[in-house]
Write a protein that holds these residues in place. Structure first.
Motif, short mmCIF file in Angstrom:
data_model
loop_
_atom_site.label_atom_id
_atom_site.label_comp_id
_atom_site.label_asym_id
_atom_site.label_seq_id
_atom_site.Cartn_x
_atom_site.Cartn_y
_atom_site.Cartn_z
N TRP A 72 0.82 -1.21 0.00
CA TRP A 72 0.00 0.00 0.00
C TRP A 72 0.86 1.26 0.00
O TRP A 72 0.46 2.30 -0.52
CB TRP A 72 -0.91 0.01 1.23
N SER A 73 2.05 1.17 0.58
CA SER A 73 2.94 2.33 0.64
C SER A 73 3.82 2.47 -0.60
O SER A 73 4.61 3.41 -0.69
CB SER A 73 3.84 2.22 1.89
N GLY A 74 3.67 1.54 -1.54
CA GLY A 74 4.44 1.63 -2.77
C GLY A 74 5.85 1.09 -2.68
O GLY A 74 6.68 1.35 -3.55
N LEU A 75 6.17 0.33 -1.62
CA LEU A 75 7.50 -0.27 -1.51
C LEU A 75 7.60 -1.47 -2.45
O LEU A 75 6.60 -2.08 -2.81
CB LEU A 75 7.77 -0.70 -0.07
N ARG A 76 8.82 -1.78 -2.82
CA ARG A 76 9.05 -2.86 -3.78
C ARG A 76 9.25 -4.20 -3.07
O ARG A 76 10.11 -4.33 -2.21
CB ARG A 76 10.29 -2.56 -4.64
N ILE A 77 8.43 -5.17 -3.44
CA ILE A 77 8.50 -6.52 -2.88
C ILE A 77 8.94 -7.48 -3.97
O ILE A 77 8.30 -7.57 -5.02
CB ILE A 77 7.13 -6.95 -2.31
N HIS A 78 10.02 -8.19 -3.72
CA HIS A 78 10.54 -9.15 -4.69
C HIS A 78 10.22 -10.56 -4.20
O HIS A 78 10.62 -10.94 -3.09
CB HIS A 78 12.05 -8.98 -4.86
N GLU A 79 9.51 -11.33 -5.00
CA GLU A 79 9.16 -12.69 -4.63
C GLU A 79 10.13 -13.68 -5.26
O GLU A 79 10.50 -13.56 -6.43
CB GLU A 79 7.73 -13.03 -5.07
N ILE A 80 10.54 -14.67 -4.46
CA ILE A 80 11.50 -15.68 -4.90
C ILE A 80 10.84 -17.05 -4.83
O ILE A 80 10.41 -17.48 -3.74
CB ILE A 80 12.76 -15.66 -4.02
N PRO A 81 10.74 -17.77 -5.95
CA PRO A 81 10.22 -19.15 -5.88
C PRO A 81 11.15 -20.00 -5.02
O PRO A 81 12.38 -19.92 -5.14
CB PRO A 81 10.25 -19.61 -7.34
N VAL A 82 10.58 -20.79 -4.13
CA VAL A 82 11.40 -21.57 -3.21
C VAL A 82 11.08 -23.06 -3.32
O VAL A 82 10.01 -23.46 -3.76
CB VAL A 82 11.17 -21.11 -1.75
N ASP A 83 12.06 -23.86 -2.93
CA ASP A 83 11.83 -25.29 -2.70
C ASP A 83 11.42 -25.42 -1.23
O ASP A 83 12.15 -24.97 -0.34
CB ASP A 83 13.10 -26.09 -2.97
N TRP A 84 10.28 -26.04 -1.00
CA TRP A 84 9.71 -26.04 0.34
C TRP A 84 9.11 -27.39 0.65
O TRP A 84 8.42 -27.99 -0.18
CB TRP A 84 8.64 -24.96 0.42
N ARG A 85 9.38 -27.89 1.85
CA ARG A 85 8.79 -29.15 2.29
C ARG A 85 8.04 -28.93 3.59
O ARG A 85 8.49 -28.20 4.48
CB ARG A 85 9.87 -30.22 2.49
N ASP A 86 6.89 -29.55 3.69
CA ASP A 86 6.03 -29.37 4.83
C ASP A 86 6.61 -30.03 6.08
O ASP A 86 7.24 -31.09 5.99
CB ASP A 86 4.64 -29.97 4.52
N ASP A 87 6.41 -29.38 7.23
CA ASP A 87 6.80 -29.98 8.51
C ASP A 87 5.61 -30.81 9.00
O ASP A 87 4.58 -30.25 9.39
CB ASP A 87 7.12 -28.88 9.51
N PRO A 88 5.72 -32.14 9.01
CA PRO A 88 4.58 -32.98 9.37
C PRO A 88 4.17 -32.87 10.83
O PRO A 88 3.07 -33.26 11.19
CB PRO A 88 5.07 -34.40 9.05
#
Length: 337
Positions: free
Chosen positions: A210-226
């Protein structure tokens, strides 16, 4: 859809290369079994980074041996520090360190290291170069590789869709436990963030957008914690209350968005950003519809739990039937023999 302020131009001085320091926060609560492995694995990863990195273990009033382990790690390694808080909450842990941090960049990650640490270098690089104000791991963006159950996948997608429909967000994944932020952006945002629990991440990212700041998204490898101890229904209820609170504050013009943007960029504020009439009408309608969204999301959570239970029952029944049938066939074959 809520109005989102356009990104503001960068100050020239923020592009100047310089030595970069980083504080990486690891919030923990009763994590005696995971803490040492997390810190040692993280130390191996940061050894290859061109930054001065400090790992900060923040203990949210653990009642097991987490504190002893944290203090031992801090005594053994100069790049590890330990801080104990008397109050629980991931948001409280992050805010308590970030608001006083002398580091250029601040980051955090979950102690279970569900996110592959290969994402750490690019997450910090886009901040160190001044390209972005925040960098966040995303399990829902193209290129990510995620291992988790159907129930959690449905809940995650439902929640992030709810954010898009109510808060007008553009980021894809609010709750991935892997985020980094520039110190100036953190100091500009933190005074206006109210939540001290799981909704902290959503509030941080939404207010930044909302404030116009820049957000960079990075695709990640992720595994669930059971063995995750997160109470999904309680967390969902708290998230919905947080969404309603943010919408109400935005409608009443309580967020000084222009001041936040200017502070993050190192400039004097030029004014206070407020919603126009159209934006107010849209937000008012969203607040009126939020109760419906709440019931829809909670219904989706219940449906996801029910569906997962049915699937487990069917698979278990199929396995038992095949096992019994195999036993009968073997017994019949032995009798014939």
């Amino acid at each position: 859809m809520a109005h989102i302020a356009p990104a503001l131009p960068r100050s020239p001085e923020r592009r100047t290369p310089r030595a970069t320091s980083v504080d990486i926060v690891v919030p923990v609560y009763n994590e005696q079994d995971a803490l040492a492995d997390c810190v040692l694995g993280l130390r191996n990863e940061i050894a290859e980074l061109p930054y001065r990195v400090q790992i900060v273990v923040v203990d949210n009033a653990s009642t097991d041996c987490t504190g002893e382990i944290g203090r031992s790690l801090a005594d053994a390694y100069p790049d590890v520090s330990y801080r104990r808080l008397q109050k629980k909450g991931r948001g409280h842990a992050l805010a308590s360190v970030w608001q006083d941090s002398p580091a250029d960049l601040c980051a955090y990650m979950d102690v279970d290291l569900s996110t592959d640490l290969a994402a750490l270098a690019p997450a910090l690089a886009v901040l160190a170069t001044g390209h972005s104000d925040l960098s966040v791991g995303s399990r829902l963006s193209q290129g990510s590789r995620v291992q988790r159950g159907m129930k959690r996948e449905m809940i995650s997608r439902t929640y992030n869709l709810t954010l898009k429909l109510t808060l007008g967000t553009r980021y894809s994944d609010a709750q991935c436990g892997f985020k980094a932020i520039r110190r100036d952006a953190a100091q500009a945002l933190l005074p206006h963030i109210s939540d001290t629990g799981w909704f902290f991440d959503t509030e941080l990212l939404t207010l930044a957008e909302w404030s116009g700041l820049r957000i960079h998204e990075i695709p990640v490898d992720w595994r669930d914690d059971p063995i995750s101890s997160v109470d999904i229904l309680a967390t969902a209820s708290a998230d919905l209350r947080g969404i309603a609170r943010m919408l109400g504050a935005r409608l009443r013009g309580r967020y000084p968005l222009a001041h936040i943007a200017a502070a993050a960029a190192g400039r004097q504020p030029s004014g206070t950003a407020r919603l126009g009439l159209a934006g107010q009408l849209v937000s008012f309608c969203m607040i009126g519809a939020l109760s419906t969204m709440a019931f829809a999301q909670l219904g989706a959570l219940v449906a996801a739990n029910l569906l997962a239970t049915v699937v487990r029952f069917v698979l278990f029944r199929h396995w038992v039937f095949r096992r019994d049938r195999s036993g009968e066939d073997l017994s019949l074959a032995q009798q014939r023999g």
